[in-house]
Design an enzyme around this catalytic site. Structure first.
Site, PDB file in Angstrom:
ATOM      1  N   LYS A  87      50.092  31.881 -31.109  1.00  0.00           N
ATOM      2  CA  LYS A  87      49.526  31.459 -29.946  1.00  0.00           C
ATOM      3  C   LYS A  87      48.256  31.923 -29.641  1.00  0.00           C
ATOM      4  CE  LYS A  87      54.053  30.668 -27.813  1.00  0.00           C
ATOM      5  NZ  LYS A  87      54.861  30.437 -26.663  1.00  0.00           N
ATOM      6  N   ASP A 123      53.840  27.287 -21.173  1.00  0.00           N
ATOM      7  CA  ASP A 123      54.932  28.103 -21.037  1.00  0.00           C
ATOM      8  C   ASP A 123      55.085  28.636 -19.497  1.00  0.00           C
ATOM      9  OD1 ASP A 123      55.858  28.249 -23.573  1.00  0.00           O
ATOM     10  OD2 ASP A 123      54.375  29.881 -24.441  1.00  0.00           O
TER      11      ASP A 123
END
Ligand code: ATR
Length: 301
Positions: A87, A123
């Site tokens: 990420k 997220d």
């Protein structure tokens, strides 16, 4: 068709699409990635929307994310999801990073637009939607304690809590050293959230948790059989909402303990679902969100 593709499969469309009835145009990048549930929700959503595309798993070694993006762009991919451990690398490999992703410090969704490779993070917003959906309350209205706040998931959720404007945020981590920089970054966001940091052995842990409405486990404790509950019963009260970001097993020791005490509980499957639905909306803004969510929910069931 393969359960997992690699960089070598991105050399030509012929190799990539051998034996498939639809072109691979979306993927989840990870290392390892064979366990990823993302295709199980994105493919049904693509099919429900009548989009002629395949969603694949792509195993990418650390250090190869930028190369993977270059090859995917060349093959005309629409976008991808990015999971552990990529990420941060994904954020560096994008031309343009959405402000929320920058604040969350990670990119989990990428759009290969004509003019740029754009990075987003769904997220945090996915977590906020999961809390709303599972418990029928807005994250903003809650005081929140996060157990395992030093890891990637913990930092994203802590940042989302501050961005949502929670009143009180208690950050708990085994290595307290990780919480200083995080608390510093959160304070810079300039919100009114009152932030407390402490280790699991702090005398005030139970009191701090009991002052909160929502308890979240973002640590990896509970993943393995035989793991204990990340928090003991003295930290919990029946009025608590308890969320575990782990969804395999579906009932972690923390959730079992909390449910036994009468707390309302939920697991990370709803966060997976909502982050996925938000990613899909980035790629296909005209898609019907209700249809997408229903297809994804069924795919994950
Ligand atoms: P990530 O890839 O998300 O960063 P990680 O490094 O495995 O994940 O850590 C996730 C979280 O689980 C961290 O907060 C970690 O605590 P530390 O920062 O102290 O390492 C926490 N964690 C893992 N094992 C733990 C344990 N046995 N007790 C308490 N916390 C634990």
């Amino acid at each position: 068709m393969k359960p997992v593709y690699t960089l070598d499969d991105l050399n030509s469309r012929k190799t990539l699409d051998a034996g498939a009835d639809k072109p691979a145009l979306l993927a989840v990048l990870g290392w390892p990635v064979a366990h990823s549930a993302s295709p199980r929700m994105h493919q049904p959503a693509l099919d429900a929307q009548g989009i002629n595309a395949r969603y694949i798993r792509l195993e990418v070694e650390p250090g190869q994310v930028a190369e993977a993006f270059t090859r995917m762009r060349a093959l005309g991919f629409i976008g991808c999801n990015v999971t552990v451990p990529h990420k941060l690398d994904a954020m560096a490999a994008c031309d343009d990073v959405h402000s929320e992703a920058r604040l969350l410090g990670a990119v989990n969704t990428v759009s290969f637009d004509k003019d740029a490779t754009r990075g987003f993070n769904t997220d945090g917003p996915g977590f906020a939607r999961a809390i709303d959906d599972d418990f029928g309350v807005s994250l903003a209205s809650l005081n929140v304690a996060i157990a395992g706040a030093g890891g990637g998931a913990g930092q994203a959720i802590a940042t989302q809590c501050v961005l949502s404007g929670v009143g009180k945020l208690v950050l708990v981590n085994r290595s307290i050293a990780k919480l200083g920089p995080l608390a510093g970054r959160l304070a810079e966001l300039g919100s009114a959230t009152q932030i407390t940091t402490l280790p699991f052995d702090a005398a005030s842990l139970a009191d701090q948790c009991r002052m909160c409405d929502l308890i979240v486990n973002t640590s990896s404790v509970g993943l393995k059989a035989g793991d204990p509950s990340i928090l003991s019963a003295v930290c919990l009260k029946p009025e608590h909402l308890v969320y575990d970001t782990i969804y395999q097993p579906s009932v972690t020791p923390l959730l079992a303990l909390a449910a036994g005490m009468g707390c309302r509980t939920s697991n990370g499957l709803s966060m997976l679902l909502h982050q996925g639905a938000l990613a899909f909306q980035h790629w296909f803004p005209a898609a019907d969100p209700k249809v997408v969510l229903a297809a994804m929910r069924e795919g994950l069931a």
